[in-house]
Write an enzyme that holds these catalytic residues in place. Structure first.
Site, PDB file in Angstrom:
ATOM      1  CG  HIS A  21      -2.072   0.820   1.210  1.00 36.58           C
ATOM      2  ND1 HIS A  21      -3.121   0.592   0.353  1.00 36.58           N
ATOM      3  CD2 HIS A  21      -2.405   1.930   1.920  1.00 36.58           C
ATOM      4  CE1 HIS A  21      -4.048   1.524   0.535  1.00 36.58           C
ATOM      5  NE2 HIS A  21      -3.634   2.340   1.480  1.00 36.58           N
ATOM      6  CE  LYS A  31      -7.593   8.371   1.399  1.00 37.95           C
ATOM      7  NZ  LYS A  31      -8.023   8.774   2.750  1.00 37.95           N
ATOM      8  CE  LYS A  84      -3.579   7.077   1.494  1.00 37.69           C
ATOM      9  NZ  LYS A  84      -3.958   8.150   2.418  1.00 37.69           N
ATOM     10  CG  ASP A 130      -4.953  11.337   1.710  1.00 38.73           C
ATOM     11  OD1 ASP A 130      -4.415  12.442   1.916  1.00 38.73           O
ATOM     12  OD2 ASP A 130      -5.184  10.507   2.615  1.00 38.73           O
ATOM     13  CD  GLU A 171      -7.997  12.120   3.174  1.00 42.62           C
ATOM     14  OE1 GLU A 171      -8.769  11.494   2.408  1.00 42.62           O
ATOM     15  OE2 GLU A 171      -7.528  11.603   4.206  1.00 42.62           O
ATOM     16  CG  ASP A 179      -6.615  12.674   7.400  1.00 40.80           C
ATOM     17  OD1 ASP A 179      -6.979  12.584   8.590  1.00 40.80           O
ATOM     18  OD2 ASP A 179      -6.119  11.695   6.790  1.00 40.80           O
ATOM     19  CE  LYS A 232      -7.779   9.152   8.602  1.00 40.52           C
ATOM     20  NZ  LYS A 232      -6.436   9.298   8.040  1.00 40.52           N
ATOM     21  CD  GLU A 280     -10.352   6.898   4.371  1.00 38.13           C
ATOM     22  OE1 GLU A 280     -10.187   7.199   3.176  1.00 38.13           O
ATOM     23  OE2 GLU A 280      -9.582   7.243   5.282  1.00 38.13           O
TER      24      GLU A 280
HETATM   25  C1  MUC Z   1      -4.994   8.689   5.394  1.00 30.46           C
HETATM   26  O1  MUC Z   1      -4.193   9.608   5.506  1.00 30.46           O
HETATM   27  O2  MUC Z   1      -6.138   8.973   5.090  1.00 30.46           O
HETATM   28  C2  MUC Z   1      -6.541   6.068   4.878  1.00 30.46           C
HETATM   29  C3  MUC Z   1      -6.786   5.303   3.786  1.00 30.46           C
HETATM   30  C4  MUC Z   1      -5.563   4.979   3.240  1.00 30.46           C
HETATM   31  O3  MUC Z   1      -5.355   4.348   2.227  1.00 30.46           O
HETATM   32  O4  MUC Z   1      -4.589   5.515   3.998  1.00 30.46           O
HETATM   33  C5  MUC Z   1      -5.163   6.118   5.121  1.00 30.46           C
HETATM   34  C6  MUC Z   1      -4.511   7.299   5.707  1.00 30.46           C
HETATM   35 MG    MG Z   2      -5.661  11.104   4.764  1.00 29.10          MG
END
Ligand code: MUC
Ligand code: MG
Length: 383
Positions: A23, A168, A170, A199, A225, A252, A276, A330
């Site tokens: 990941h 989402k 990254k 994000d 995000e 976040d 969170k 999520e």
């Molecule tokens: C984050 O920063 O949101 C949440 C889902 C994901 O893939 O990583 C996290 C952390």
């Molecule tokens: Mg995040």
């Protein structure tokens, strides 16, 4: 009738559970998660479980699995032994008095306490948090394999399975140009079938965000995000003012305490808060941050730190008590891990996570799996 049961024992253990694939995030890649699982016993024999997970040791913020376990064993557990198990607010205040910060650690203990106490009463935890308002939430999946074709394959499969249609991505590890190309390819592949979020996990500065986010939005991204560093509220404010009509800016890492929430609301720096339980310091404090959001006309999103079903169900309990101005959730941690530590996962039906109804946090621990993944038993070390 008063129900008074004191806190007798609190134990924390670190698990190591591999992920189904690497990941990749802006600050690194993970191939295993190391959640801290807390078990708490009340004097009536009732027991509860809590969890705090970090991503990549202390890379997401200051806390790591090792620091969480250390704070619980050394400071938080001794502060709570002998205290009234039903006095959640006092328990939080005592933890704050004995230990500054360390909110992930506090959240794991608070979840275990609320789980144990609500099981004593034979109620789901949401009954102690204000009652259930939402039965299910749209469930996002994060595409983070780092490879466009693999990401697209993953998304197509999840669409076919009716599991996820919010994806989402990254970004922030590669150049912004590479990220725009990657996101655009995925957006083309999923056009009309899914909603897209990015994000950045704080990786960009303000000018990079101002330059490249419009291109992401042109490609089809509707939720952005934490594009800049957590302290960079000025940049968040500018982005919200200039892009807010075309896509929502979501805080976040910037929004942890109720005071952070107030500051962001006053600055009009984001349209959505990612909630969170870990970063807020527990279920009750998640409600406090959510209350600020609601009062300021800010939407919420049910965020994750990639917890097992223990932390995910606890989050689901509190999310189920919130209002309907949200962008889904999520809580897909259990799907990213090769295995879980509960007997039954929360079901996903028609792209929605069904929020649990059973007693306590609503899922039951599988003791054999808990032992199997225990770091102390496996003799593994830090990430
Ligand atoms: C984050 O920063 O949101 C949440 C889902 C994901 O893939 O990583 C996290 C952390
Ligand atoms: Mg995040």
């Amino acid at each position: 009738m008063t129900v008074s049961h004191s806190i007798e024992r609190i134990e924390a253990r670190i698990l190591d559970i591999p992920t189904i694939r690497p990941h990749k995030l802006s600050f690194g890649a993970i191939s295993r998660q190391s959640p801290v699982i807390v078990q708490l016993w009340l004097s009536n024999g009732a027991t509860g479980f809590g969890e705090a997970a970090t991503i990549g040791g202390p890379s997401w913020n200051e806390e790591s699995p090792e620091s969480i376990k250390h704070a619980i064993d050394g400071y938080l557990a001794p502060a709570l032994i002998g205290q009234d198990g039903g006095a959640f607010g006092s328990a939080l205040a005592r933890m704050d008095a004995f230990c500054k910060g360390n909110y992930f650690a506090k959240s794991a203990v608070e979840i275990a306490l609320i789980d144990a106490y609500s099981r004593t009463l034979g109620l789901p935890a949401y009954q102690l948090l204000g009652g259930k308002r939402i039965k299910s939430l749209p469930l996002a999946w994060t595409l983070a394999s780092g490879d466009v074709n693999k990401d697209l394959e993953e998304a197509q499969l999840r669409l076919e399975q009716k599991r996820h249609r919010i994806f989402k991505m990254k970004i922030g590890a590669r150049t912004p140009e590479q990220d725009v190309a990657h996101v655009s390819q995925i957006a083309r592949g999923l056009q009309g079938k899914a909603t897209l979020t990015v994000d950045v996990n704080q990786a960009w500065d303000g000018s990079t965000a101002r330059r490249f986010l419009p291109q992401m939005i042109d490609a089809g991204v509707t939720l952005i995000e934490q594009p800049v560093a957590k302290w960079n509220v000025e940049a968040l404010k500018t982005l919200s003012a200039t892009l807010g009509d075309r896509a929502s800016i979501m805080a976040d890492e910037t929004v942890c305490s109720p005071q952070d929430a107030m500051m962001l609301a006053r600055a009009q720096a984001s349209q959505v808060f990612s909630l969170k339980v870990a970063k807020h310091g527990g279920l009750l404090r998640t409600k406090e941050v959510a209350a600020v959001a609601e009062a300021a006309d800010i939407a919420w999103y049910g965020g994750t730190m990639l917890e097992t079903s223990i932390g995910s169900a606890a989050s689901a309990q509190v999310f189920s008590t919130l209002g309907n101005k949200h962008h889904g959730c999520e809580l897909f941690g259990p799907q990213l891990l090769v295995d879980d530590i509960v007997t039954e996962l929360m079901p996903i039906v028609d792209f929605e996570l069904q929020l649990p109804d059973g007693p306590g946090i609503g899922v039951e621990i599988d003791p054999i799996k808990l032992e199997r993944f225990d770091r102390a038993r496996a003799g593994l070390t830090a990430t």
